[in-house]
Design an enzyme around this catalytic site. Structure first.
Site, PDB file in Angstrom:
ATOM      1  N   PHE A 149       0.848  -1.195  -0.111  1.00 19.50           N
ATOM      2  CA  PHE A 149      -0.089  -0.039   0.024  1.00 19.50           C
ATOM      3  C   PHE A 149       0.765   1.181  -0.001  1.00 19.50           C
ATOM      4  O   PHE A 149       1.626   1.292   0.870  1.00 19.50           O
ATOM      5  CB  PHE A 149      -0.922  -0.049   1.181  1.00 19.50           C
ATOM      6  CG  PHE A 149      -2.003   1.328   1.349  1.00 19.50           C
ATOM      7  CD1 PHE A 149      -3.016   1.292   0.465  1.00 19.50           C
ATOM      8  CD2 PHE A 149      -2.016   2.176   2.368  1.00 19.50           C
ATOM      9  CE1 PHE A 149      -3.994   2.266   0.539  1.00 19.50           C
ATOM     10  CE2 PHE A 149      -2.746   3.005   2.599  1.00 19.50           C
ATOM     11  CZ  PHE A 149      -3.726   3.087   1.559  1.00 19.50           C
ATOM     12  N   SER A 166       3.432  -7.077   2.311  1.00 16.73           N
ATOM     13  CA  SER A 166       2.315  -6.267   3.197  1.00 16.73           C
ATOM     14  C   SER A 166       1.055  -6.288   2.527  1.00 16.73           C
ATOM     15  O   SER A 166       0.509  -7.451   2.524  1.00 16.73           O
ATOM     16  CB  SER A 166       2.703  -4.596   3.001  1.00 16.73           C
ATOM     17  OG  SER A 166       2.202  -3.873   4.019  1.00 16.73           O
ATOM     18  N   MET A 167       0.545  -5.057   2.011  1.00 17.83           N
ATOM     19  CA  MET A 167      -0.943  -5.240   1.362  1.00 17.83           C
ATOM     20  C   MET A 167      -0.807  -6.399   0.169  1.00 17.83           C
ATOM     21  O   MET A 167      -1.815  -6.764  -0.258  1.00 17.83           O
ATOM     22  CB  MET A 167      -1.472  -3.888   0.746  1.00 17.83           C
ATOM     23  CG  MET A 167      -2.840  -4.016   0.191  1.00 17.83           C
ATOM     24  SD  MET A 167      -3.552  -2.373  -0.327  1.00 17.83           S
ATOM     25  CE  MET A 167      -2.435  -2.297  -1.906  1.00 17.83           C
ATOM     26  N   ASP A 214       8.618  -4.720  13.303  1.00 15.51           N
ATOM     27  CA  ASP A 214       8.085  -4.095  12.172  1.00 15.51           C
ATOM     28  C   ASP A 214       7.165  -2.944  12.664  1.00 15.51           C
ATOM     29  O   ASP A 214       6.259  -3.105  13.497  1.00 15.51           O
ATOM     30  CB  ASP A 214       6.985  -5.148  11.544  1.00 15.51           C
ATOM     31  CG  ASP A 214       6.323  -4.768  10.232  1.00 15.51           C
ATOM     32  OD1 ASP A 214       6.087  -3.398  10.173  1.00 15.51           O
ATOM     33  OD2 ASP A 214       5.954  -5.735   9.311  1.00 15.51           O
ATOM     34  N   HIS A 248       9.984  -3.464   8.201  1.00 15.05           N
ATOM     35  CA  HIS A 248       8.728  -3.734   7.304  1.00 15.05           C
ATOM     36  C   HIS A 248       9.039  -4.352   5.903  1.00 15.05           C
ATOM     37  O   HIS A 248       8.753  -5.286   5.340  1.00 15.05           O
ATOM     38  CB  HIS A 248       7.671  -2.843   7.395  1.00 15.05           C
ATOM     39  CG  HIS A 248       6.538  -3.145   6.545  1.00 15.05           C
ATOM     40  ND1 HIS A 248       5.764  -4.423   6.870  1.00 15.05           N
ATOM     41  CD2 HIS A 248       6.104  -2.477   5.555  1.00 15.05           C
ATOM     42  CE1 HIS A 248       4.542  -4.411   6.184  1.00 15.05           C
ATOM     43  NE2 HIS A 248       4.817  -3.199   5.415  1.00 15.05           N
TER      44      HIS A 248
END
Length: 260
Positions: free
Chosen positions: A29, A97-98, A199, A228
């Protein structure tokens, strides 16, 4: 921030009919394919076809992301998956992530699942922090944007991402996460789950949720030297090599059943 050529969609095509396989990678994202390029290039050097699409609403301005529906992200990734599956039969999908949530969404799709041999998930974003989860549905009507969430790396490596985060976009992410969480049991393919110990963007417990709820076998890879965006951080070589070995195993031709 200005985006470089590395933030554009990227594909490494292989003309050979005996290419080992195809890998579809999805960024996170507010990010771009730049965060996934080193991984894609690593796998391409091993003979794989690799595709890293630029998700709708990304790589332009955060205002474009504010008016992009989550269905546009899933549709764009699904179209790329169908193209690769049509030529390779089975593919592997990786996401950060996303991008990890979107990879899971593909594996939950009954039409696409037969063509997905495995998933490689890096710090998958399956839930917002509780305070954000409660506030965002209301906040999206009051505040246009908040600070950036990109470039969380221990090494200081640059991630090309938006300098602002659109709150309406976060609401779309929240809804996507909810939908994916509810169908995790439909994921039956093998999963390599890479999780950073520290993270600052996604709670590592999101990885635990994936490991607990998916139906397929799960391998865990702790990333102790990265934050992250581990694909650009200290653990990137470990991640790429571990993922390569995992991909080789899941894509290896299966021996015929005796008597078949």
């Amino acid at each position: 921030m200005p985006f470089s050529e590395s933030s554009r969609a990227w594909r490494a095509r292989h003309r050979s009919a005996d290419a080992p396989g195809a890998l579809l990678l999805c960024h996170g994202f507010t990010g771009t394919p730049q965060s996934m390029r080193p991984w894609g290039e690593h796998q391409a050097r091993r003979g794989w076809e690799v595709s890293i699409p630029l998700l709708p609403g990304h790589g332009t301005t955060w205002r474009d992301l504010a008016v992009t529906d989550r269905s546009a992200w899933t549709a764009a990734l699904a179209a790329e998956a169908r193209d690769l599956i049509s030529r390779h039969g089975r593919i592997v999908v990786g996401g950060l992530s996303m991008g990890g949530a979107l990879a899971l969404a593909l594996a939950e799709d009954p039409d696409l699942a037969p063509g997905i041999a495995a998933l490689v998930l890096v710090n998958p974003a399956l839930a917002l922090p509780r305070a954000q989860h409660l506030a965002v549905p209301v906040l999206q009507h009051v505040v246009a944007s908040v600070g950036a969430i990109g470039a969380d790396t221990r090494s200081g490596a640059l991630e090309e991402a938006y300098e602002r985060t659109p709150v309406r976009g976060v609401e779309q992410l929240r809804r996507l996460q909810r939908e994916v969480r509810h169908r995790l049991g439909d994921v039956r393919c093998p999963v390599l789950l890479a999780t950073s110990t520290v993270d600052h963007v996604v709670d590592p417990r999101c990885s635990d949720l994936v490991a607990e709820r998916v139906s397929g076998p799960v391998e865990r890879l702790p990333l102790r030297e990265s934050f992250h965006v581990a694909t650009l951080d200290h653990d990137a070589p470990l991640l790429f090599e571990t993922a390569s070995a995992f991909l080789d195993r899941v894509m290896a031709p299966q021996a015929p059943t005796p008597g078949a």
